[in-house]
Write an enzyme that holds these catalytic residues in place. Structure first.
Site, mmCIF file in Angstrom:
data_model
loop_
_atom_site.group_PDB
_atom_site.id
_atom_site.type_symbol
_atom_site.label_atom_id
_atom_site.label_comp_id
_atom_site.label_asym_id
_atom_site.label_seq_id
_atom_site.Cartn_x
_atom_site.Cartn_y
_atom_site.Cartn_z
ATOM 1 N N CYS A 232 0.858 -0.889 0.251
ATOM 2 C CA CYS A 232 0.460 0.263 0.022
ATOM 3 C C CYS A 232 1.060 1.411 0.010
ATOM 4 O O CYS A 232 0.562 2.301 -0.640
ATOM 5 C CB CYS A 232 -1.108 0.297 1.185
ATOM 6 N N GLU B 188 -4.935 2.812 -8.097
ATOM 7 C CA GLU B 188 -4.588 2.290 -7.538
ATOM 8 C C GLU B 188 -3.883 0.498 -8.589
ATOM 9 O O GLU B 188 -5.388 -0.078 -8.765
ATOM 10 C CB GLU B 188 -4.823 1.467 -6.063
HETATM 11 N N1 LIG Z 1 -4.225 -1.327 1.261
HETATM 12 C C1 LIG Z 1 -4.372 -2.119 0.242
HETATM 13 O O1 LIG Z 1 -3.065 -2.640 1.967
HETATM 14 C C2 LIG Z 1 -4.592 -4.024 0.143
HETATM 15 C C3 LIG Z 1 -5.114 -2.967 -1.271
HETATM 16 N N2 LIG Z 1 -5.640 -3.781 -1.773
HETATM 17 C C4 LIG Z 1 -6.439 -4.031 -3.137
HETATM 18 O O2 LIG Z 1 -7.532 -4.686 -3.618
HETATM 19 C C5 LIG Z 1 -7.533 -5.587 -4.685
HETATM 20 C C6 LIG Z 1 -8.296 -6.561 -4.285
HETATM 21 O O3 LIG Z 1 -7.382 -7.085 -3.365
HETATM 22 P P1 LIG Z 1 -8.456 -8.087 -2.055
HETATM 23 O O4 LIG Z 1 -7.584 -9.283 -1.302
HETATM 24 O O5 LIG Z 1 -9.471 -8.361 -3.276
HETATM 25 O O6 LIG Z 1 -9.033 -6.988 -1.633
HETATM 26 P P2 LIG Z 1 -10.175 -6.737 -0.616
HETATM 27 O O7 LIG Z 1 -10.245 -5.719 0.135
HETATM 28 O O8 LIG Z 1 -11.225 -7.553 -1.525
HETATM 29 O O9 LIG Z 1 -9.601 -8.042 0.730
HETATM 30 C C7 LIG Z 1 -9.683 -8.334 1.593
HETATM 31 C C8 LIG Z 1 -10.026 -8.238 3.006
HETATM 32 O O10 LIG Z 1 -11.730 -8.192 3.267
HETATM 33 C C9 LIG Z 1 -11.792 -9.181 3.099
HETATM 34 N N3 LIG Z 1 -13.171 -9.303 2.639
HETATM 35 C C10 LIG Z 1 -13.606 -9.522 1.530
HETATM 36 N N4 LIG Z 1 -15.061 -8.622 0.866
HETATM 37 C C11 LIG Z 1 -15.534 -8.709 2.421
HETATM 38 C C12 LIG Z 1 -17.170 -8.085 2.446
HETATM 39 N N5 LIG Z 1 -17.810 -8.438 2.006
HETATM 40 N N6 LIG Z 1 -16.529 -8.364 4.256
HETATM 41 C C13 LIG Z 1 -15.785 -8.342 4.376
HETATM 42 N N7 LIG Z 1 -14.577 -8.119 4.639
HETATM 43 C C14 LIG Z 1 -14.119 -8.328 3.102
HETATM 44 C C15 LIG Z 1 -10.835 -10.285 1.876
HETATM 45 O O11 LIG Z 1 -11.399 -11.507 2.589
HETATM 46 C C16 LIG Z 1 -9.802 -10.099 3.174
HETATM 47 O O12 LIG Z 1 -9.712 -10.866 4.318
HETATM 48 C C17 LIG Z 1 -5.999 -5.825 -4.904
HETATM 49 O O13 LIG Z 1 -5.964 -5.392 -6.218
HETATM 50 C C18 LIG Z 1 -5.494 -3.473 -4.434
HETATM 51 O O14 LIG Z 1 -5.708 -3.080 -5.019
HETATM 52 C C19 LIG Z 1 -5.694 -5.273 -1.498
HETATM 53 C C20 LIG Z 1 -4.855 -6.123 -0.397
HETATM 54 C C21 LIG Z 1 -3.954 -4.948 0.360
HETATM 55 O O1 LIG Z 2 1.922 -4.778 7.971
HETATM 56 C C1 LIG Z 2 1.617 -3.742 6.654
HETATM 57 C C2 LIG Z 2 2.811 -2.789 6.635
HETATM 58 C C3 LIG Z 2 3.994 -3.636 6.613
HETATM 59 C C4 LIG Z 2 5.596 -3.115 6.036
HETATM 60 C C5 LIG Z 2 5.285 -1.634 5.011
HETATM 61 S S1 LIG Z 2 7.202 -1.140 4.385
HETATM 62 O O2 LIG Z 2 6.819 -1.916 2.825
HETATM 63 O O3 LIG Z 2 7.888 -0.989 5.245
HETATM 64 O O4 LIG Z 2 5.947 -0.013 3.984
HETATM 65 C C6 LIG Z 2 3.913 -1.350 4.997
HETATM 66 C C7 LIG Z 2 3.159 -1.824 5.029
#
Ligand SMILES: NC(=O)C1=CN([C@@H]2O[C@H](COP(=O)(O)OP(=O)(O)OC[C@H]3O[C@@H](n4cnc5c(N)ncnc54)[C@H](O)[C@@H]3O)[C@@H](O)[C@H]2O)C=CC1
Ligand SMILES: O=Cc1ccc(S(=O)(=O)O)cc1
Length: 478
Positions: free
Chosen positions: A281, A380
């Protein structure tokens, strides 16, 4: 093939069904079968947590601290094994996986100390003869919903403060990467924490996540993942009066000024745009470069990117592992096409790679001559894709950096103290880096963003207590 069950009330409970956990570097490699729970298992986990809460919330902080310390010690002792598991299931390199496991161990040890330092305040009342005490109490039963990109660190940085401050937990990890969460749950199950204090329910977001968010017995939800899901969770939480904390997307800018050290600027841009396959992220996806250094920067980036080795996450010498899943790879490749159609120049990479194992490999991609209005600069992508935006001067660079609906991290490469200082003050991001990659954060200080990136109190460091405790004000007449 081993079945991995859910942990509910201290017992390992079979799933309704099991899903294979696949290695994205090599789809022929199956790590194991992992339980798919259902809403009834969420009910059972919440009931167990509710029953365990009164004793855990008011019990000895020494016992909490000892348990957290023990968990951290075991993670650190097993960091190579856990880091290898992580690389195998998520696709970041083994070195990155070990680094992440180490981070998780340190987080537990940090919160083992924090639970002993939870402080209140006493103030004189404005009325004579009355004392006022302000204390922090646990929120209750918390639901933790975690993404696939940091399969051990993000669970750790939600579980550790939740437990440290006296809450009981139901963890729902990402369906794609249940292996690290299961291994963590197994360690926690042997830490001396009473049954029901920590519960693991694996399964789909639409089933388990949804049931948790809608459950009347849950008092707070901490979520990391996509913006769309995060926002819908927030709406549900507001409707039912739950506390909510969201960490979502980013479109993090990396500014490079004419006076930057070119080698350093290239290295930190490559690090934060492409390492961990760009699936952080905090990754930089918009490289905002002033015109005096722009041509040299593009050439140096292309030369540096030519040296990046994409390969099996577990192989020696791999810099960047595969994309985590077929759907993420499809999304990344779709954005490559979108960028070309929008008129940006694909300066390097962007193609699907076929290697000796069947995995989700792609070459990291750099667009040049991109405009800030293009979709590739607004949405993103969450993969190894970055685009360069040429700007006239620092003022335009800052305005472009802030011209986004997100605000997680932002970086500037410059040798000017004046611009560095101004950027730190005027960047609209929650985390600002000077001559450092936008990705790469410490575990003991606040983590979080502004605008569409985050919602609710910060995670990490002592600031984590804002979300995982609630304040009580008590008045006493002497
Ligand atoms: N900012 C970040 O750290 C992250 C961003 N993403 C973004 O999200 C996009 C999709 O990735 P996903 O893994 O599908 O993310 P997601 O947002 O769908 O999933 C994240 C978590 O939420 C859960 N989840 C999904 N739908 C839900 C619902 N309706 N109610 C409650 N929980 C729910 C999932 O099972 C997972 O544990 C990626 O392409 C990326 O752009 C994904 C992962 C991390
Ligand atoms: O656990 C979340 C997490 C850990 C590390 C980083 S970073 O790569 O050091 O920015 C971001 C999110």
């Amino acid at each position: 093939m081993q079945n991995h069950d859910n942990l509910i009330n201290g017992e390992w409970v079979a799933g309704q069904s099991y899903s294979p956990n696949l290695n994205p570097s090599n789809l022929a490699d199956v790590l194991g079968q992992y339980a798919q729970g259902d809403a009834a298992q969420v009910d059972a986990a919440v009931a167990a947590a509710t029953a365990a809460f009164p004793a855990w919330a008011t019990g000895s902080v020494q016992a909490r601290s000892d348990a957290l310390d023990k968990i951290g010690t075991e993670i650190l002792a097993r960091k190579e094994e856990l880091g290898t598991l992580l690389a195998r299931e998520e696709g970041k390199t083994r070195a990155e996986g070990i680094g992440e496991a180490t981070r998780a161990g340190h987080i537990f040890k940090f919160f083992a100390g924090e639970c002993l330092r939870l402080a209140g305040e006493t103030l004189p009342s404005v009325r004579p003869g009355i004392g006022v005490e302000i204390t922090r109490e646990p929120v209750g039963v918390v639901g933790l919903i975690t993404p696939w990109n940091f399969p051990i660190a993000i669970p750790a940085w939600k579980i550790a403060p939740a437990l440290a401050f006296g809450n009981c937990v139901v963890l729902k990890p990402a369906d794609l990467v249940p292996g690290c969460a299961w291994a963590l749950a197994e360690i926690i199950s042997r830490s001396g924490i009473p049954a029901g204090v920590f519960n693991l329910v694996m399964g789909r977001g639409s089933v388990i996540g949804n049931a948790l968010v809608g459950h009347a017995g849950i008092h707070a939800i901490s979520f990391t993942g996509s913006t769309g899901v995060g926002r819908s969770i927030a709406l549900e939480c507001v409707k039912s009066g739950k506390k909510v904390q969201l960490e979502m997307g980013g479109k993090n800018p990396q500014v490079v000024l004419d006076d930057a050290n070119l080698d350093q600027a290239v290295e930190l841009s490559v690090q934060s745009a492409f390492y961990s396959t760009g699936q952080r992220c905090t990754a930089s996806s918009r490289l905002i470069v002033t015109e005096g250094i722009y041509p040299k920067f593009i050439e140096a980036m292309k030369a540096r990117m030519a040296k990046i080795k994409v390969g099996d996450a577990l192989a020696q010498g791999t810099d960047i592992g595969p994309v985590s899943s077929q759907s993420q790879l499809d999304q990344d490749l779709e954005y490559i096409q979108i960028g070309k159609d929008e008129g940006a120049t694909l300066a390097a990479g962007g193609e699907r790679l076929k290697l000796s194992t069947d995995g989700f490999y792609m070459a990291p991609a750099l667009f040049s001559e991109s405009a800030k209005t293009m979709r590739i600069n607004k949405e993103e992508i969450f993969g190894p894709v970055a685009s360069v935006i040429r700007v006239k001067d620092y003022e335009e660079a800052l305005a472009t950096a802030n011209d986004t609906e997100f605000g997680l991290s932002a970086g500037i490469a410059t040798t000017s103290l004046k611009y560095a200082t101004h950027f730190k003050r005027h960047s609209q991001a929650g985390m600002v880096m000077v001559n450092l990659p936008t990705a790469g954060v410490d575990y003991h200080v606040p983590f979080g963003g502004r605008k569409g990136s985050s919602y609710g109190p910060r995670e990490q460091g002592k600031y984590a207590q804002e979300f995982f405790t609630t304040v009580k004000t008590a008045y006493t007449q002497a």
